[in-house]
Design a protein around this motif. Structure first.
Motif: not given
Length: 390
Positions: A326-353
């Motif tokens: 997500g960081r390396r190809m940030s220009d191409n990504m609309d939603i960065k769900a890697g925040s779930i793995i890093e613990g800064t967002a939940t599945i539900e929060q990214v799902g709502q995004d």
């Protein structure tokens, strides 16, 4: 949200003028027409010989409600029944113009005529009255590509959460890729709403398994393995997450449309023959075109290793599960769900995004792929026996 109501009653969220070529010899002319007129986009089929699958794709893409008008560009001696193609697209109520390069006088004359048609169609498309729409008017396609070990614990579960919420709000969702769902049979077969749908699903899984044996390869790539996936079952369980938890209301064949809101599975695996093995999905672009031909207004595309793919006719929202990608190809990504793995967002929060972004894209916001000009597509030859099913 606002959308475009077409003459066949369907709702569109984009207002493209499609320039469709019917043989590779006409590709350059079609491309030059589309490049010359903002609001026009080009796609087509390169084969000289008639192909039922490709014909079906061109018809359904031309009729798609995200398309306002169509220019068909032919050379003049291809075997495809171009007159029938034009007739079937016109049945949707769209304006369709035909350019025969051999009769028009060659490249320059054909481009000039096509530009004139395209400018007229774009102008008239901009006069189309917009109407209020809701999520219940939308068909959402779900696809994955470039999966890795993060996909099944971030991007796909978040997309699945979004799929459940979309269906609860009246939307229609289509997922596919039966060869990539092998190993999930027990989970899948619990979800059909009728015995007939369950039998169709069972038959599709059987053909997907037979296809893997014929090709001596199942739907896991070197890139998937380098990303940490080890078996088709492991990949399949992660991929299934993106379809959420709702019951499966029906099985579609390529080009078929859902009859009511809900969750549908698109079965693209043809009737199998050891001598005819070209009816598998050749690449992600082939898969996206199939979903769009079945009516998808928007595609949710999940990835871990990374993808740049967009498509014609319908916008593609890319959801990236790997935080490093997500960081390396940030220009191409609309939603960065890697925040779930890093613990800064939940599945539900990214799902709502994801749900929120779908609403914005349906309302006119451009996806990263659209902004970057990605309009990939693939319409390959597929044997006629495959078209008995797909």
């Amino acid at each position: 949200m606002k959308g475009y109501k077409r003459q066949d009653g369907r709702i569109g969220i984009r207002n493209h003028v499609a320039v469709i070529y019917t043989v590779e010899c006409a590709h350059h002319v079609a491309d030059m027409i589309a490049r010359s007129v903002p609001g026009a986009e080009v796609f087509g089929f390169g084969g000289c010989y008639s192909d039922p699958y490709a014909f079906k794709m061109l018809v359904e893409l031309g009729k798609h409600p995200n398309v306002a008008g169509v220019i068909v560009v032919r050379l003049g001696c291809e075997s495809t029944n171009v007159d029938l193609l034009v007739e079937q697209i016109r049945m949707s109520g769209k304006r369709v113009e035909l350019i025969n390069i051999q009769q028009t006088g060659g490249t320059i004359a054909s481009i000039e005529r096509g530009k004139a048609y395209a400018m007229e169609m774009v102008y008239h498309s901009q006069q189309t009255q917009m109407v209020d729409i809701s999520l219940g008017d939308l068909i959402i396609g779900v696809e994955c590509g470039g999966s890795d070990a993060t996909s099944g614990i971030s991007a796909n579960p978040a997309t699945g959460w979004a799929v459940d919420r979309l269906i609860e709000q009246g939307a229609t969702v289509i997922f596919s890729e039966l060869p990539e769902l092998l190993g999930c049979n027990d989970y899948l077969l619990e979800r059909p709403t009728t015995d007939a749908t369950k039998q169709q699903l069972l038959d599709g899984l059987k053909r997907a398994n037979e296809l893997g044996n014929i090709l001596k390869a199942f739907a896991i790539s070197t890139g998937n393995e380098k990303g940490g996936l080890t078996t088709i079952e492991e990949k399949s369980l992660g991929a299934l997450c993106k379809a959420g938890t709702k019951p499966i209301d029906g099985i579609l064949k390529t080009g078929q449309k859902p009859v009511a809101p809900g969750l549908y599975l698109l079965d693209k695996v043809g009737i199998l023959d050891s001598q005819l093995v070209t009816h598998y999905e050749e690449n992600d672009s082939d898969g996206l075109v199939s979903l769009i031909a079945s009516g998808a207004h928007i595609i949710l595309f999940t990835t871990g290793r990374g993808s740049v793919v967009g498509s014609v006719v319908s916008p593609v929202i890319k959801v990236c599960g790997n935080p490093e990608t997500g960081r390396r190809m940030s220009d191409n990504m609309d939603i960065k769900a890697g925040s779930i793995i890093e613990g800064t967002a939940t599945i539900e929060q990214v799902g709502q995004d994801i749900v929120d972004l779908i609403t914005q894209v349906a309302g006119g916001k451009l996806t990263r792929a659209e902004l970057l000009g990605h309009r990939e597509y693939a319409i390959p030859y597929k044997p006629s026996r495959a078209c008995d099913v797909v």
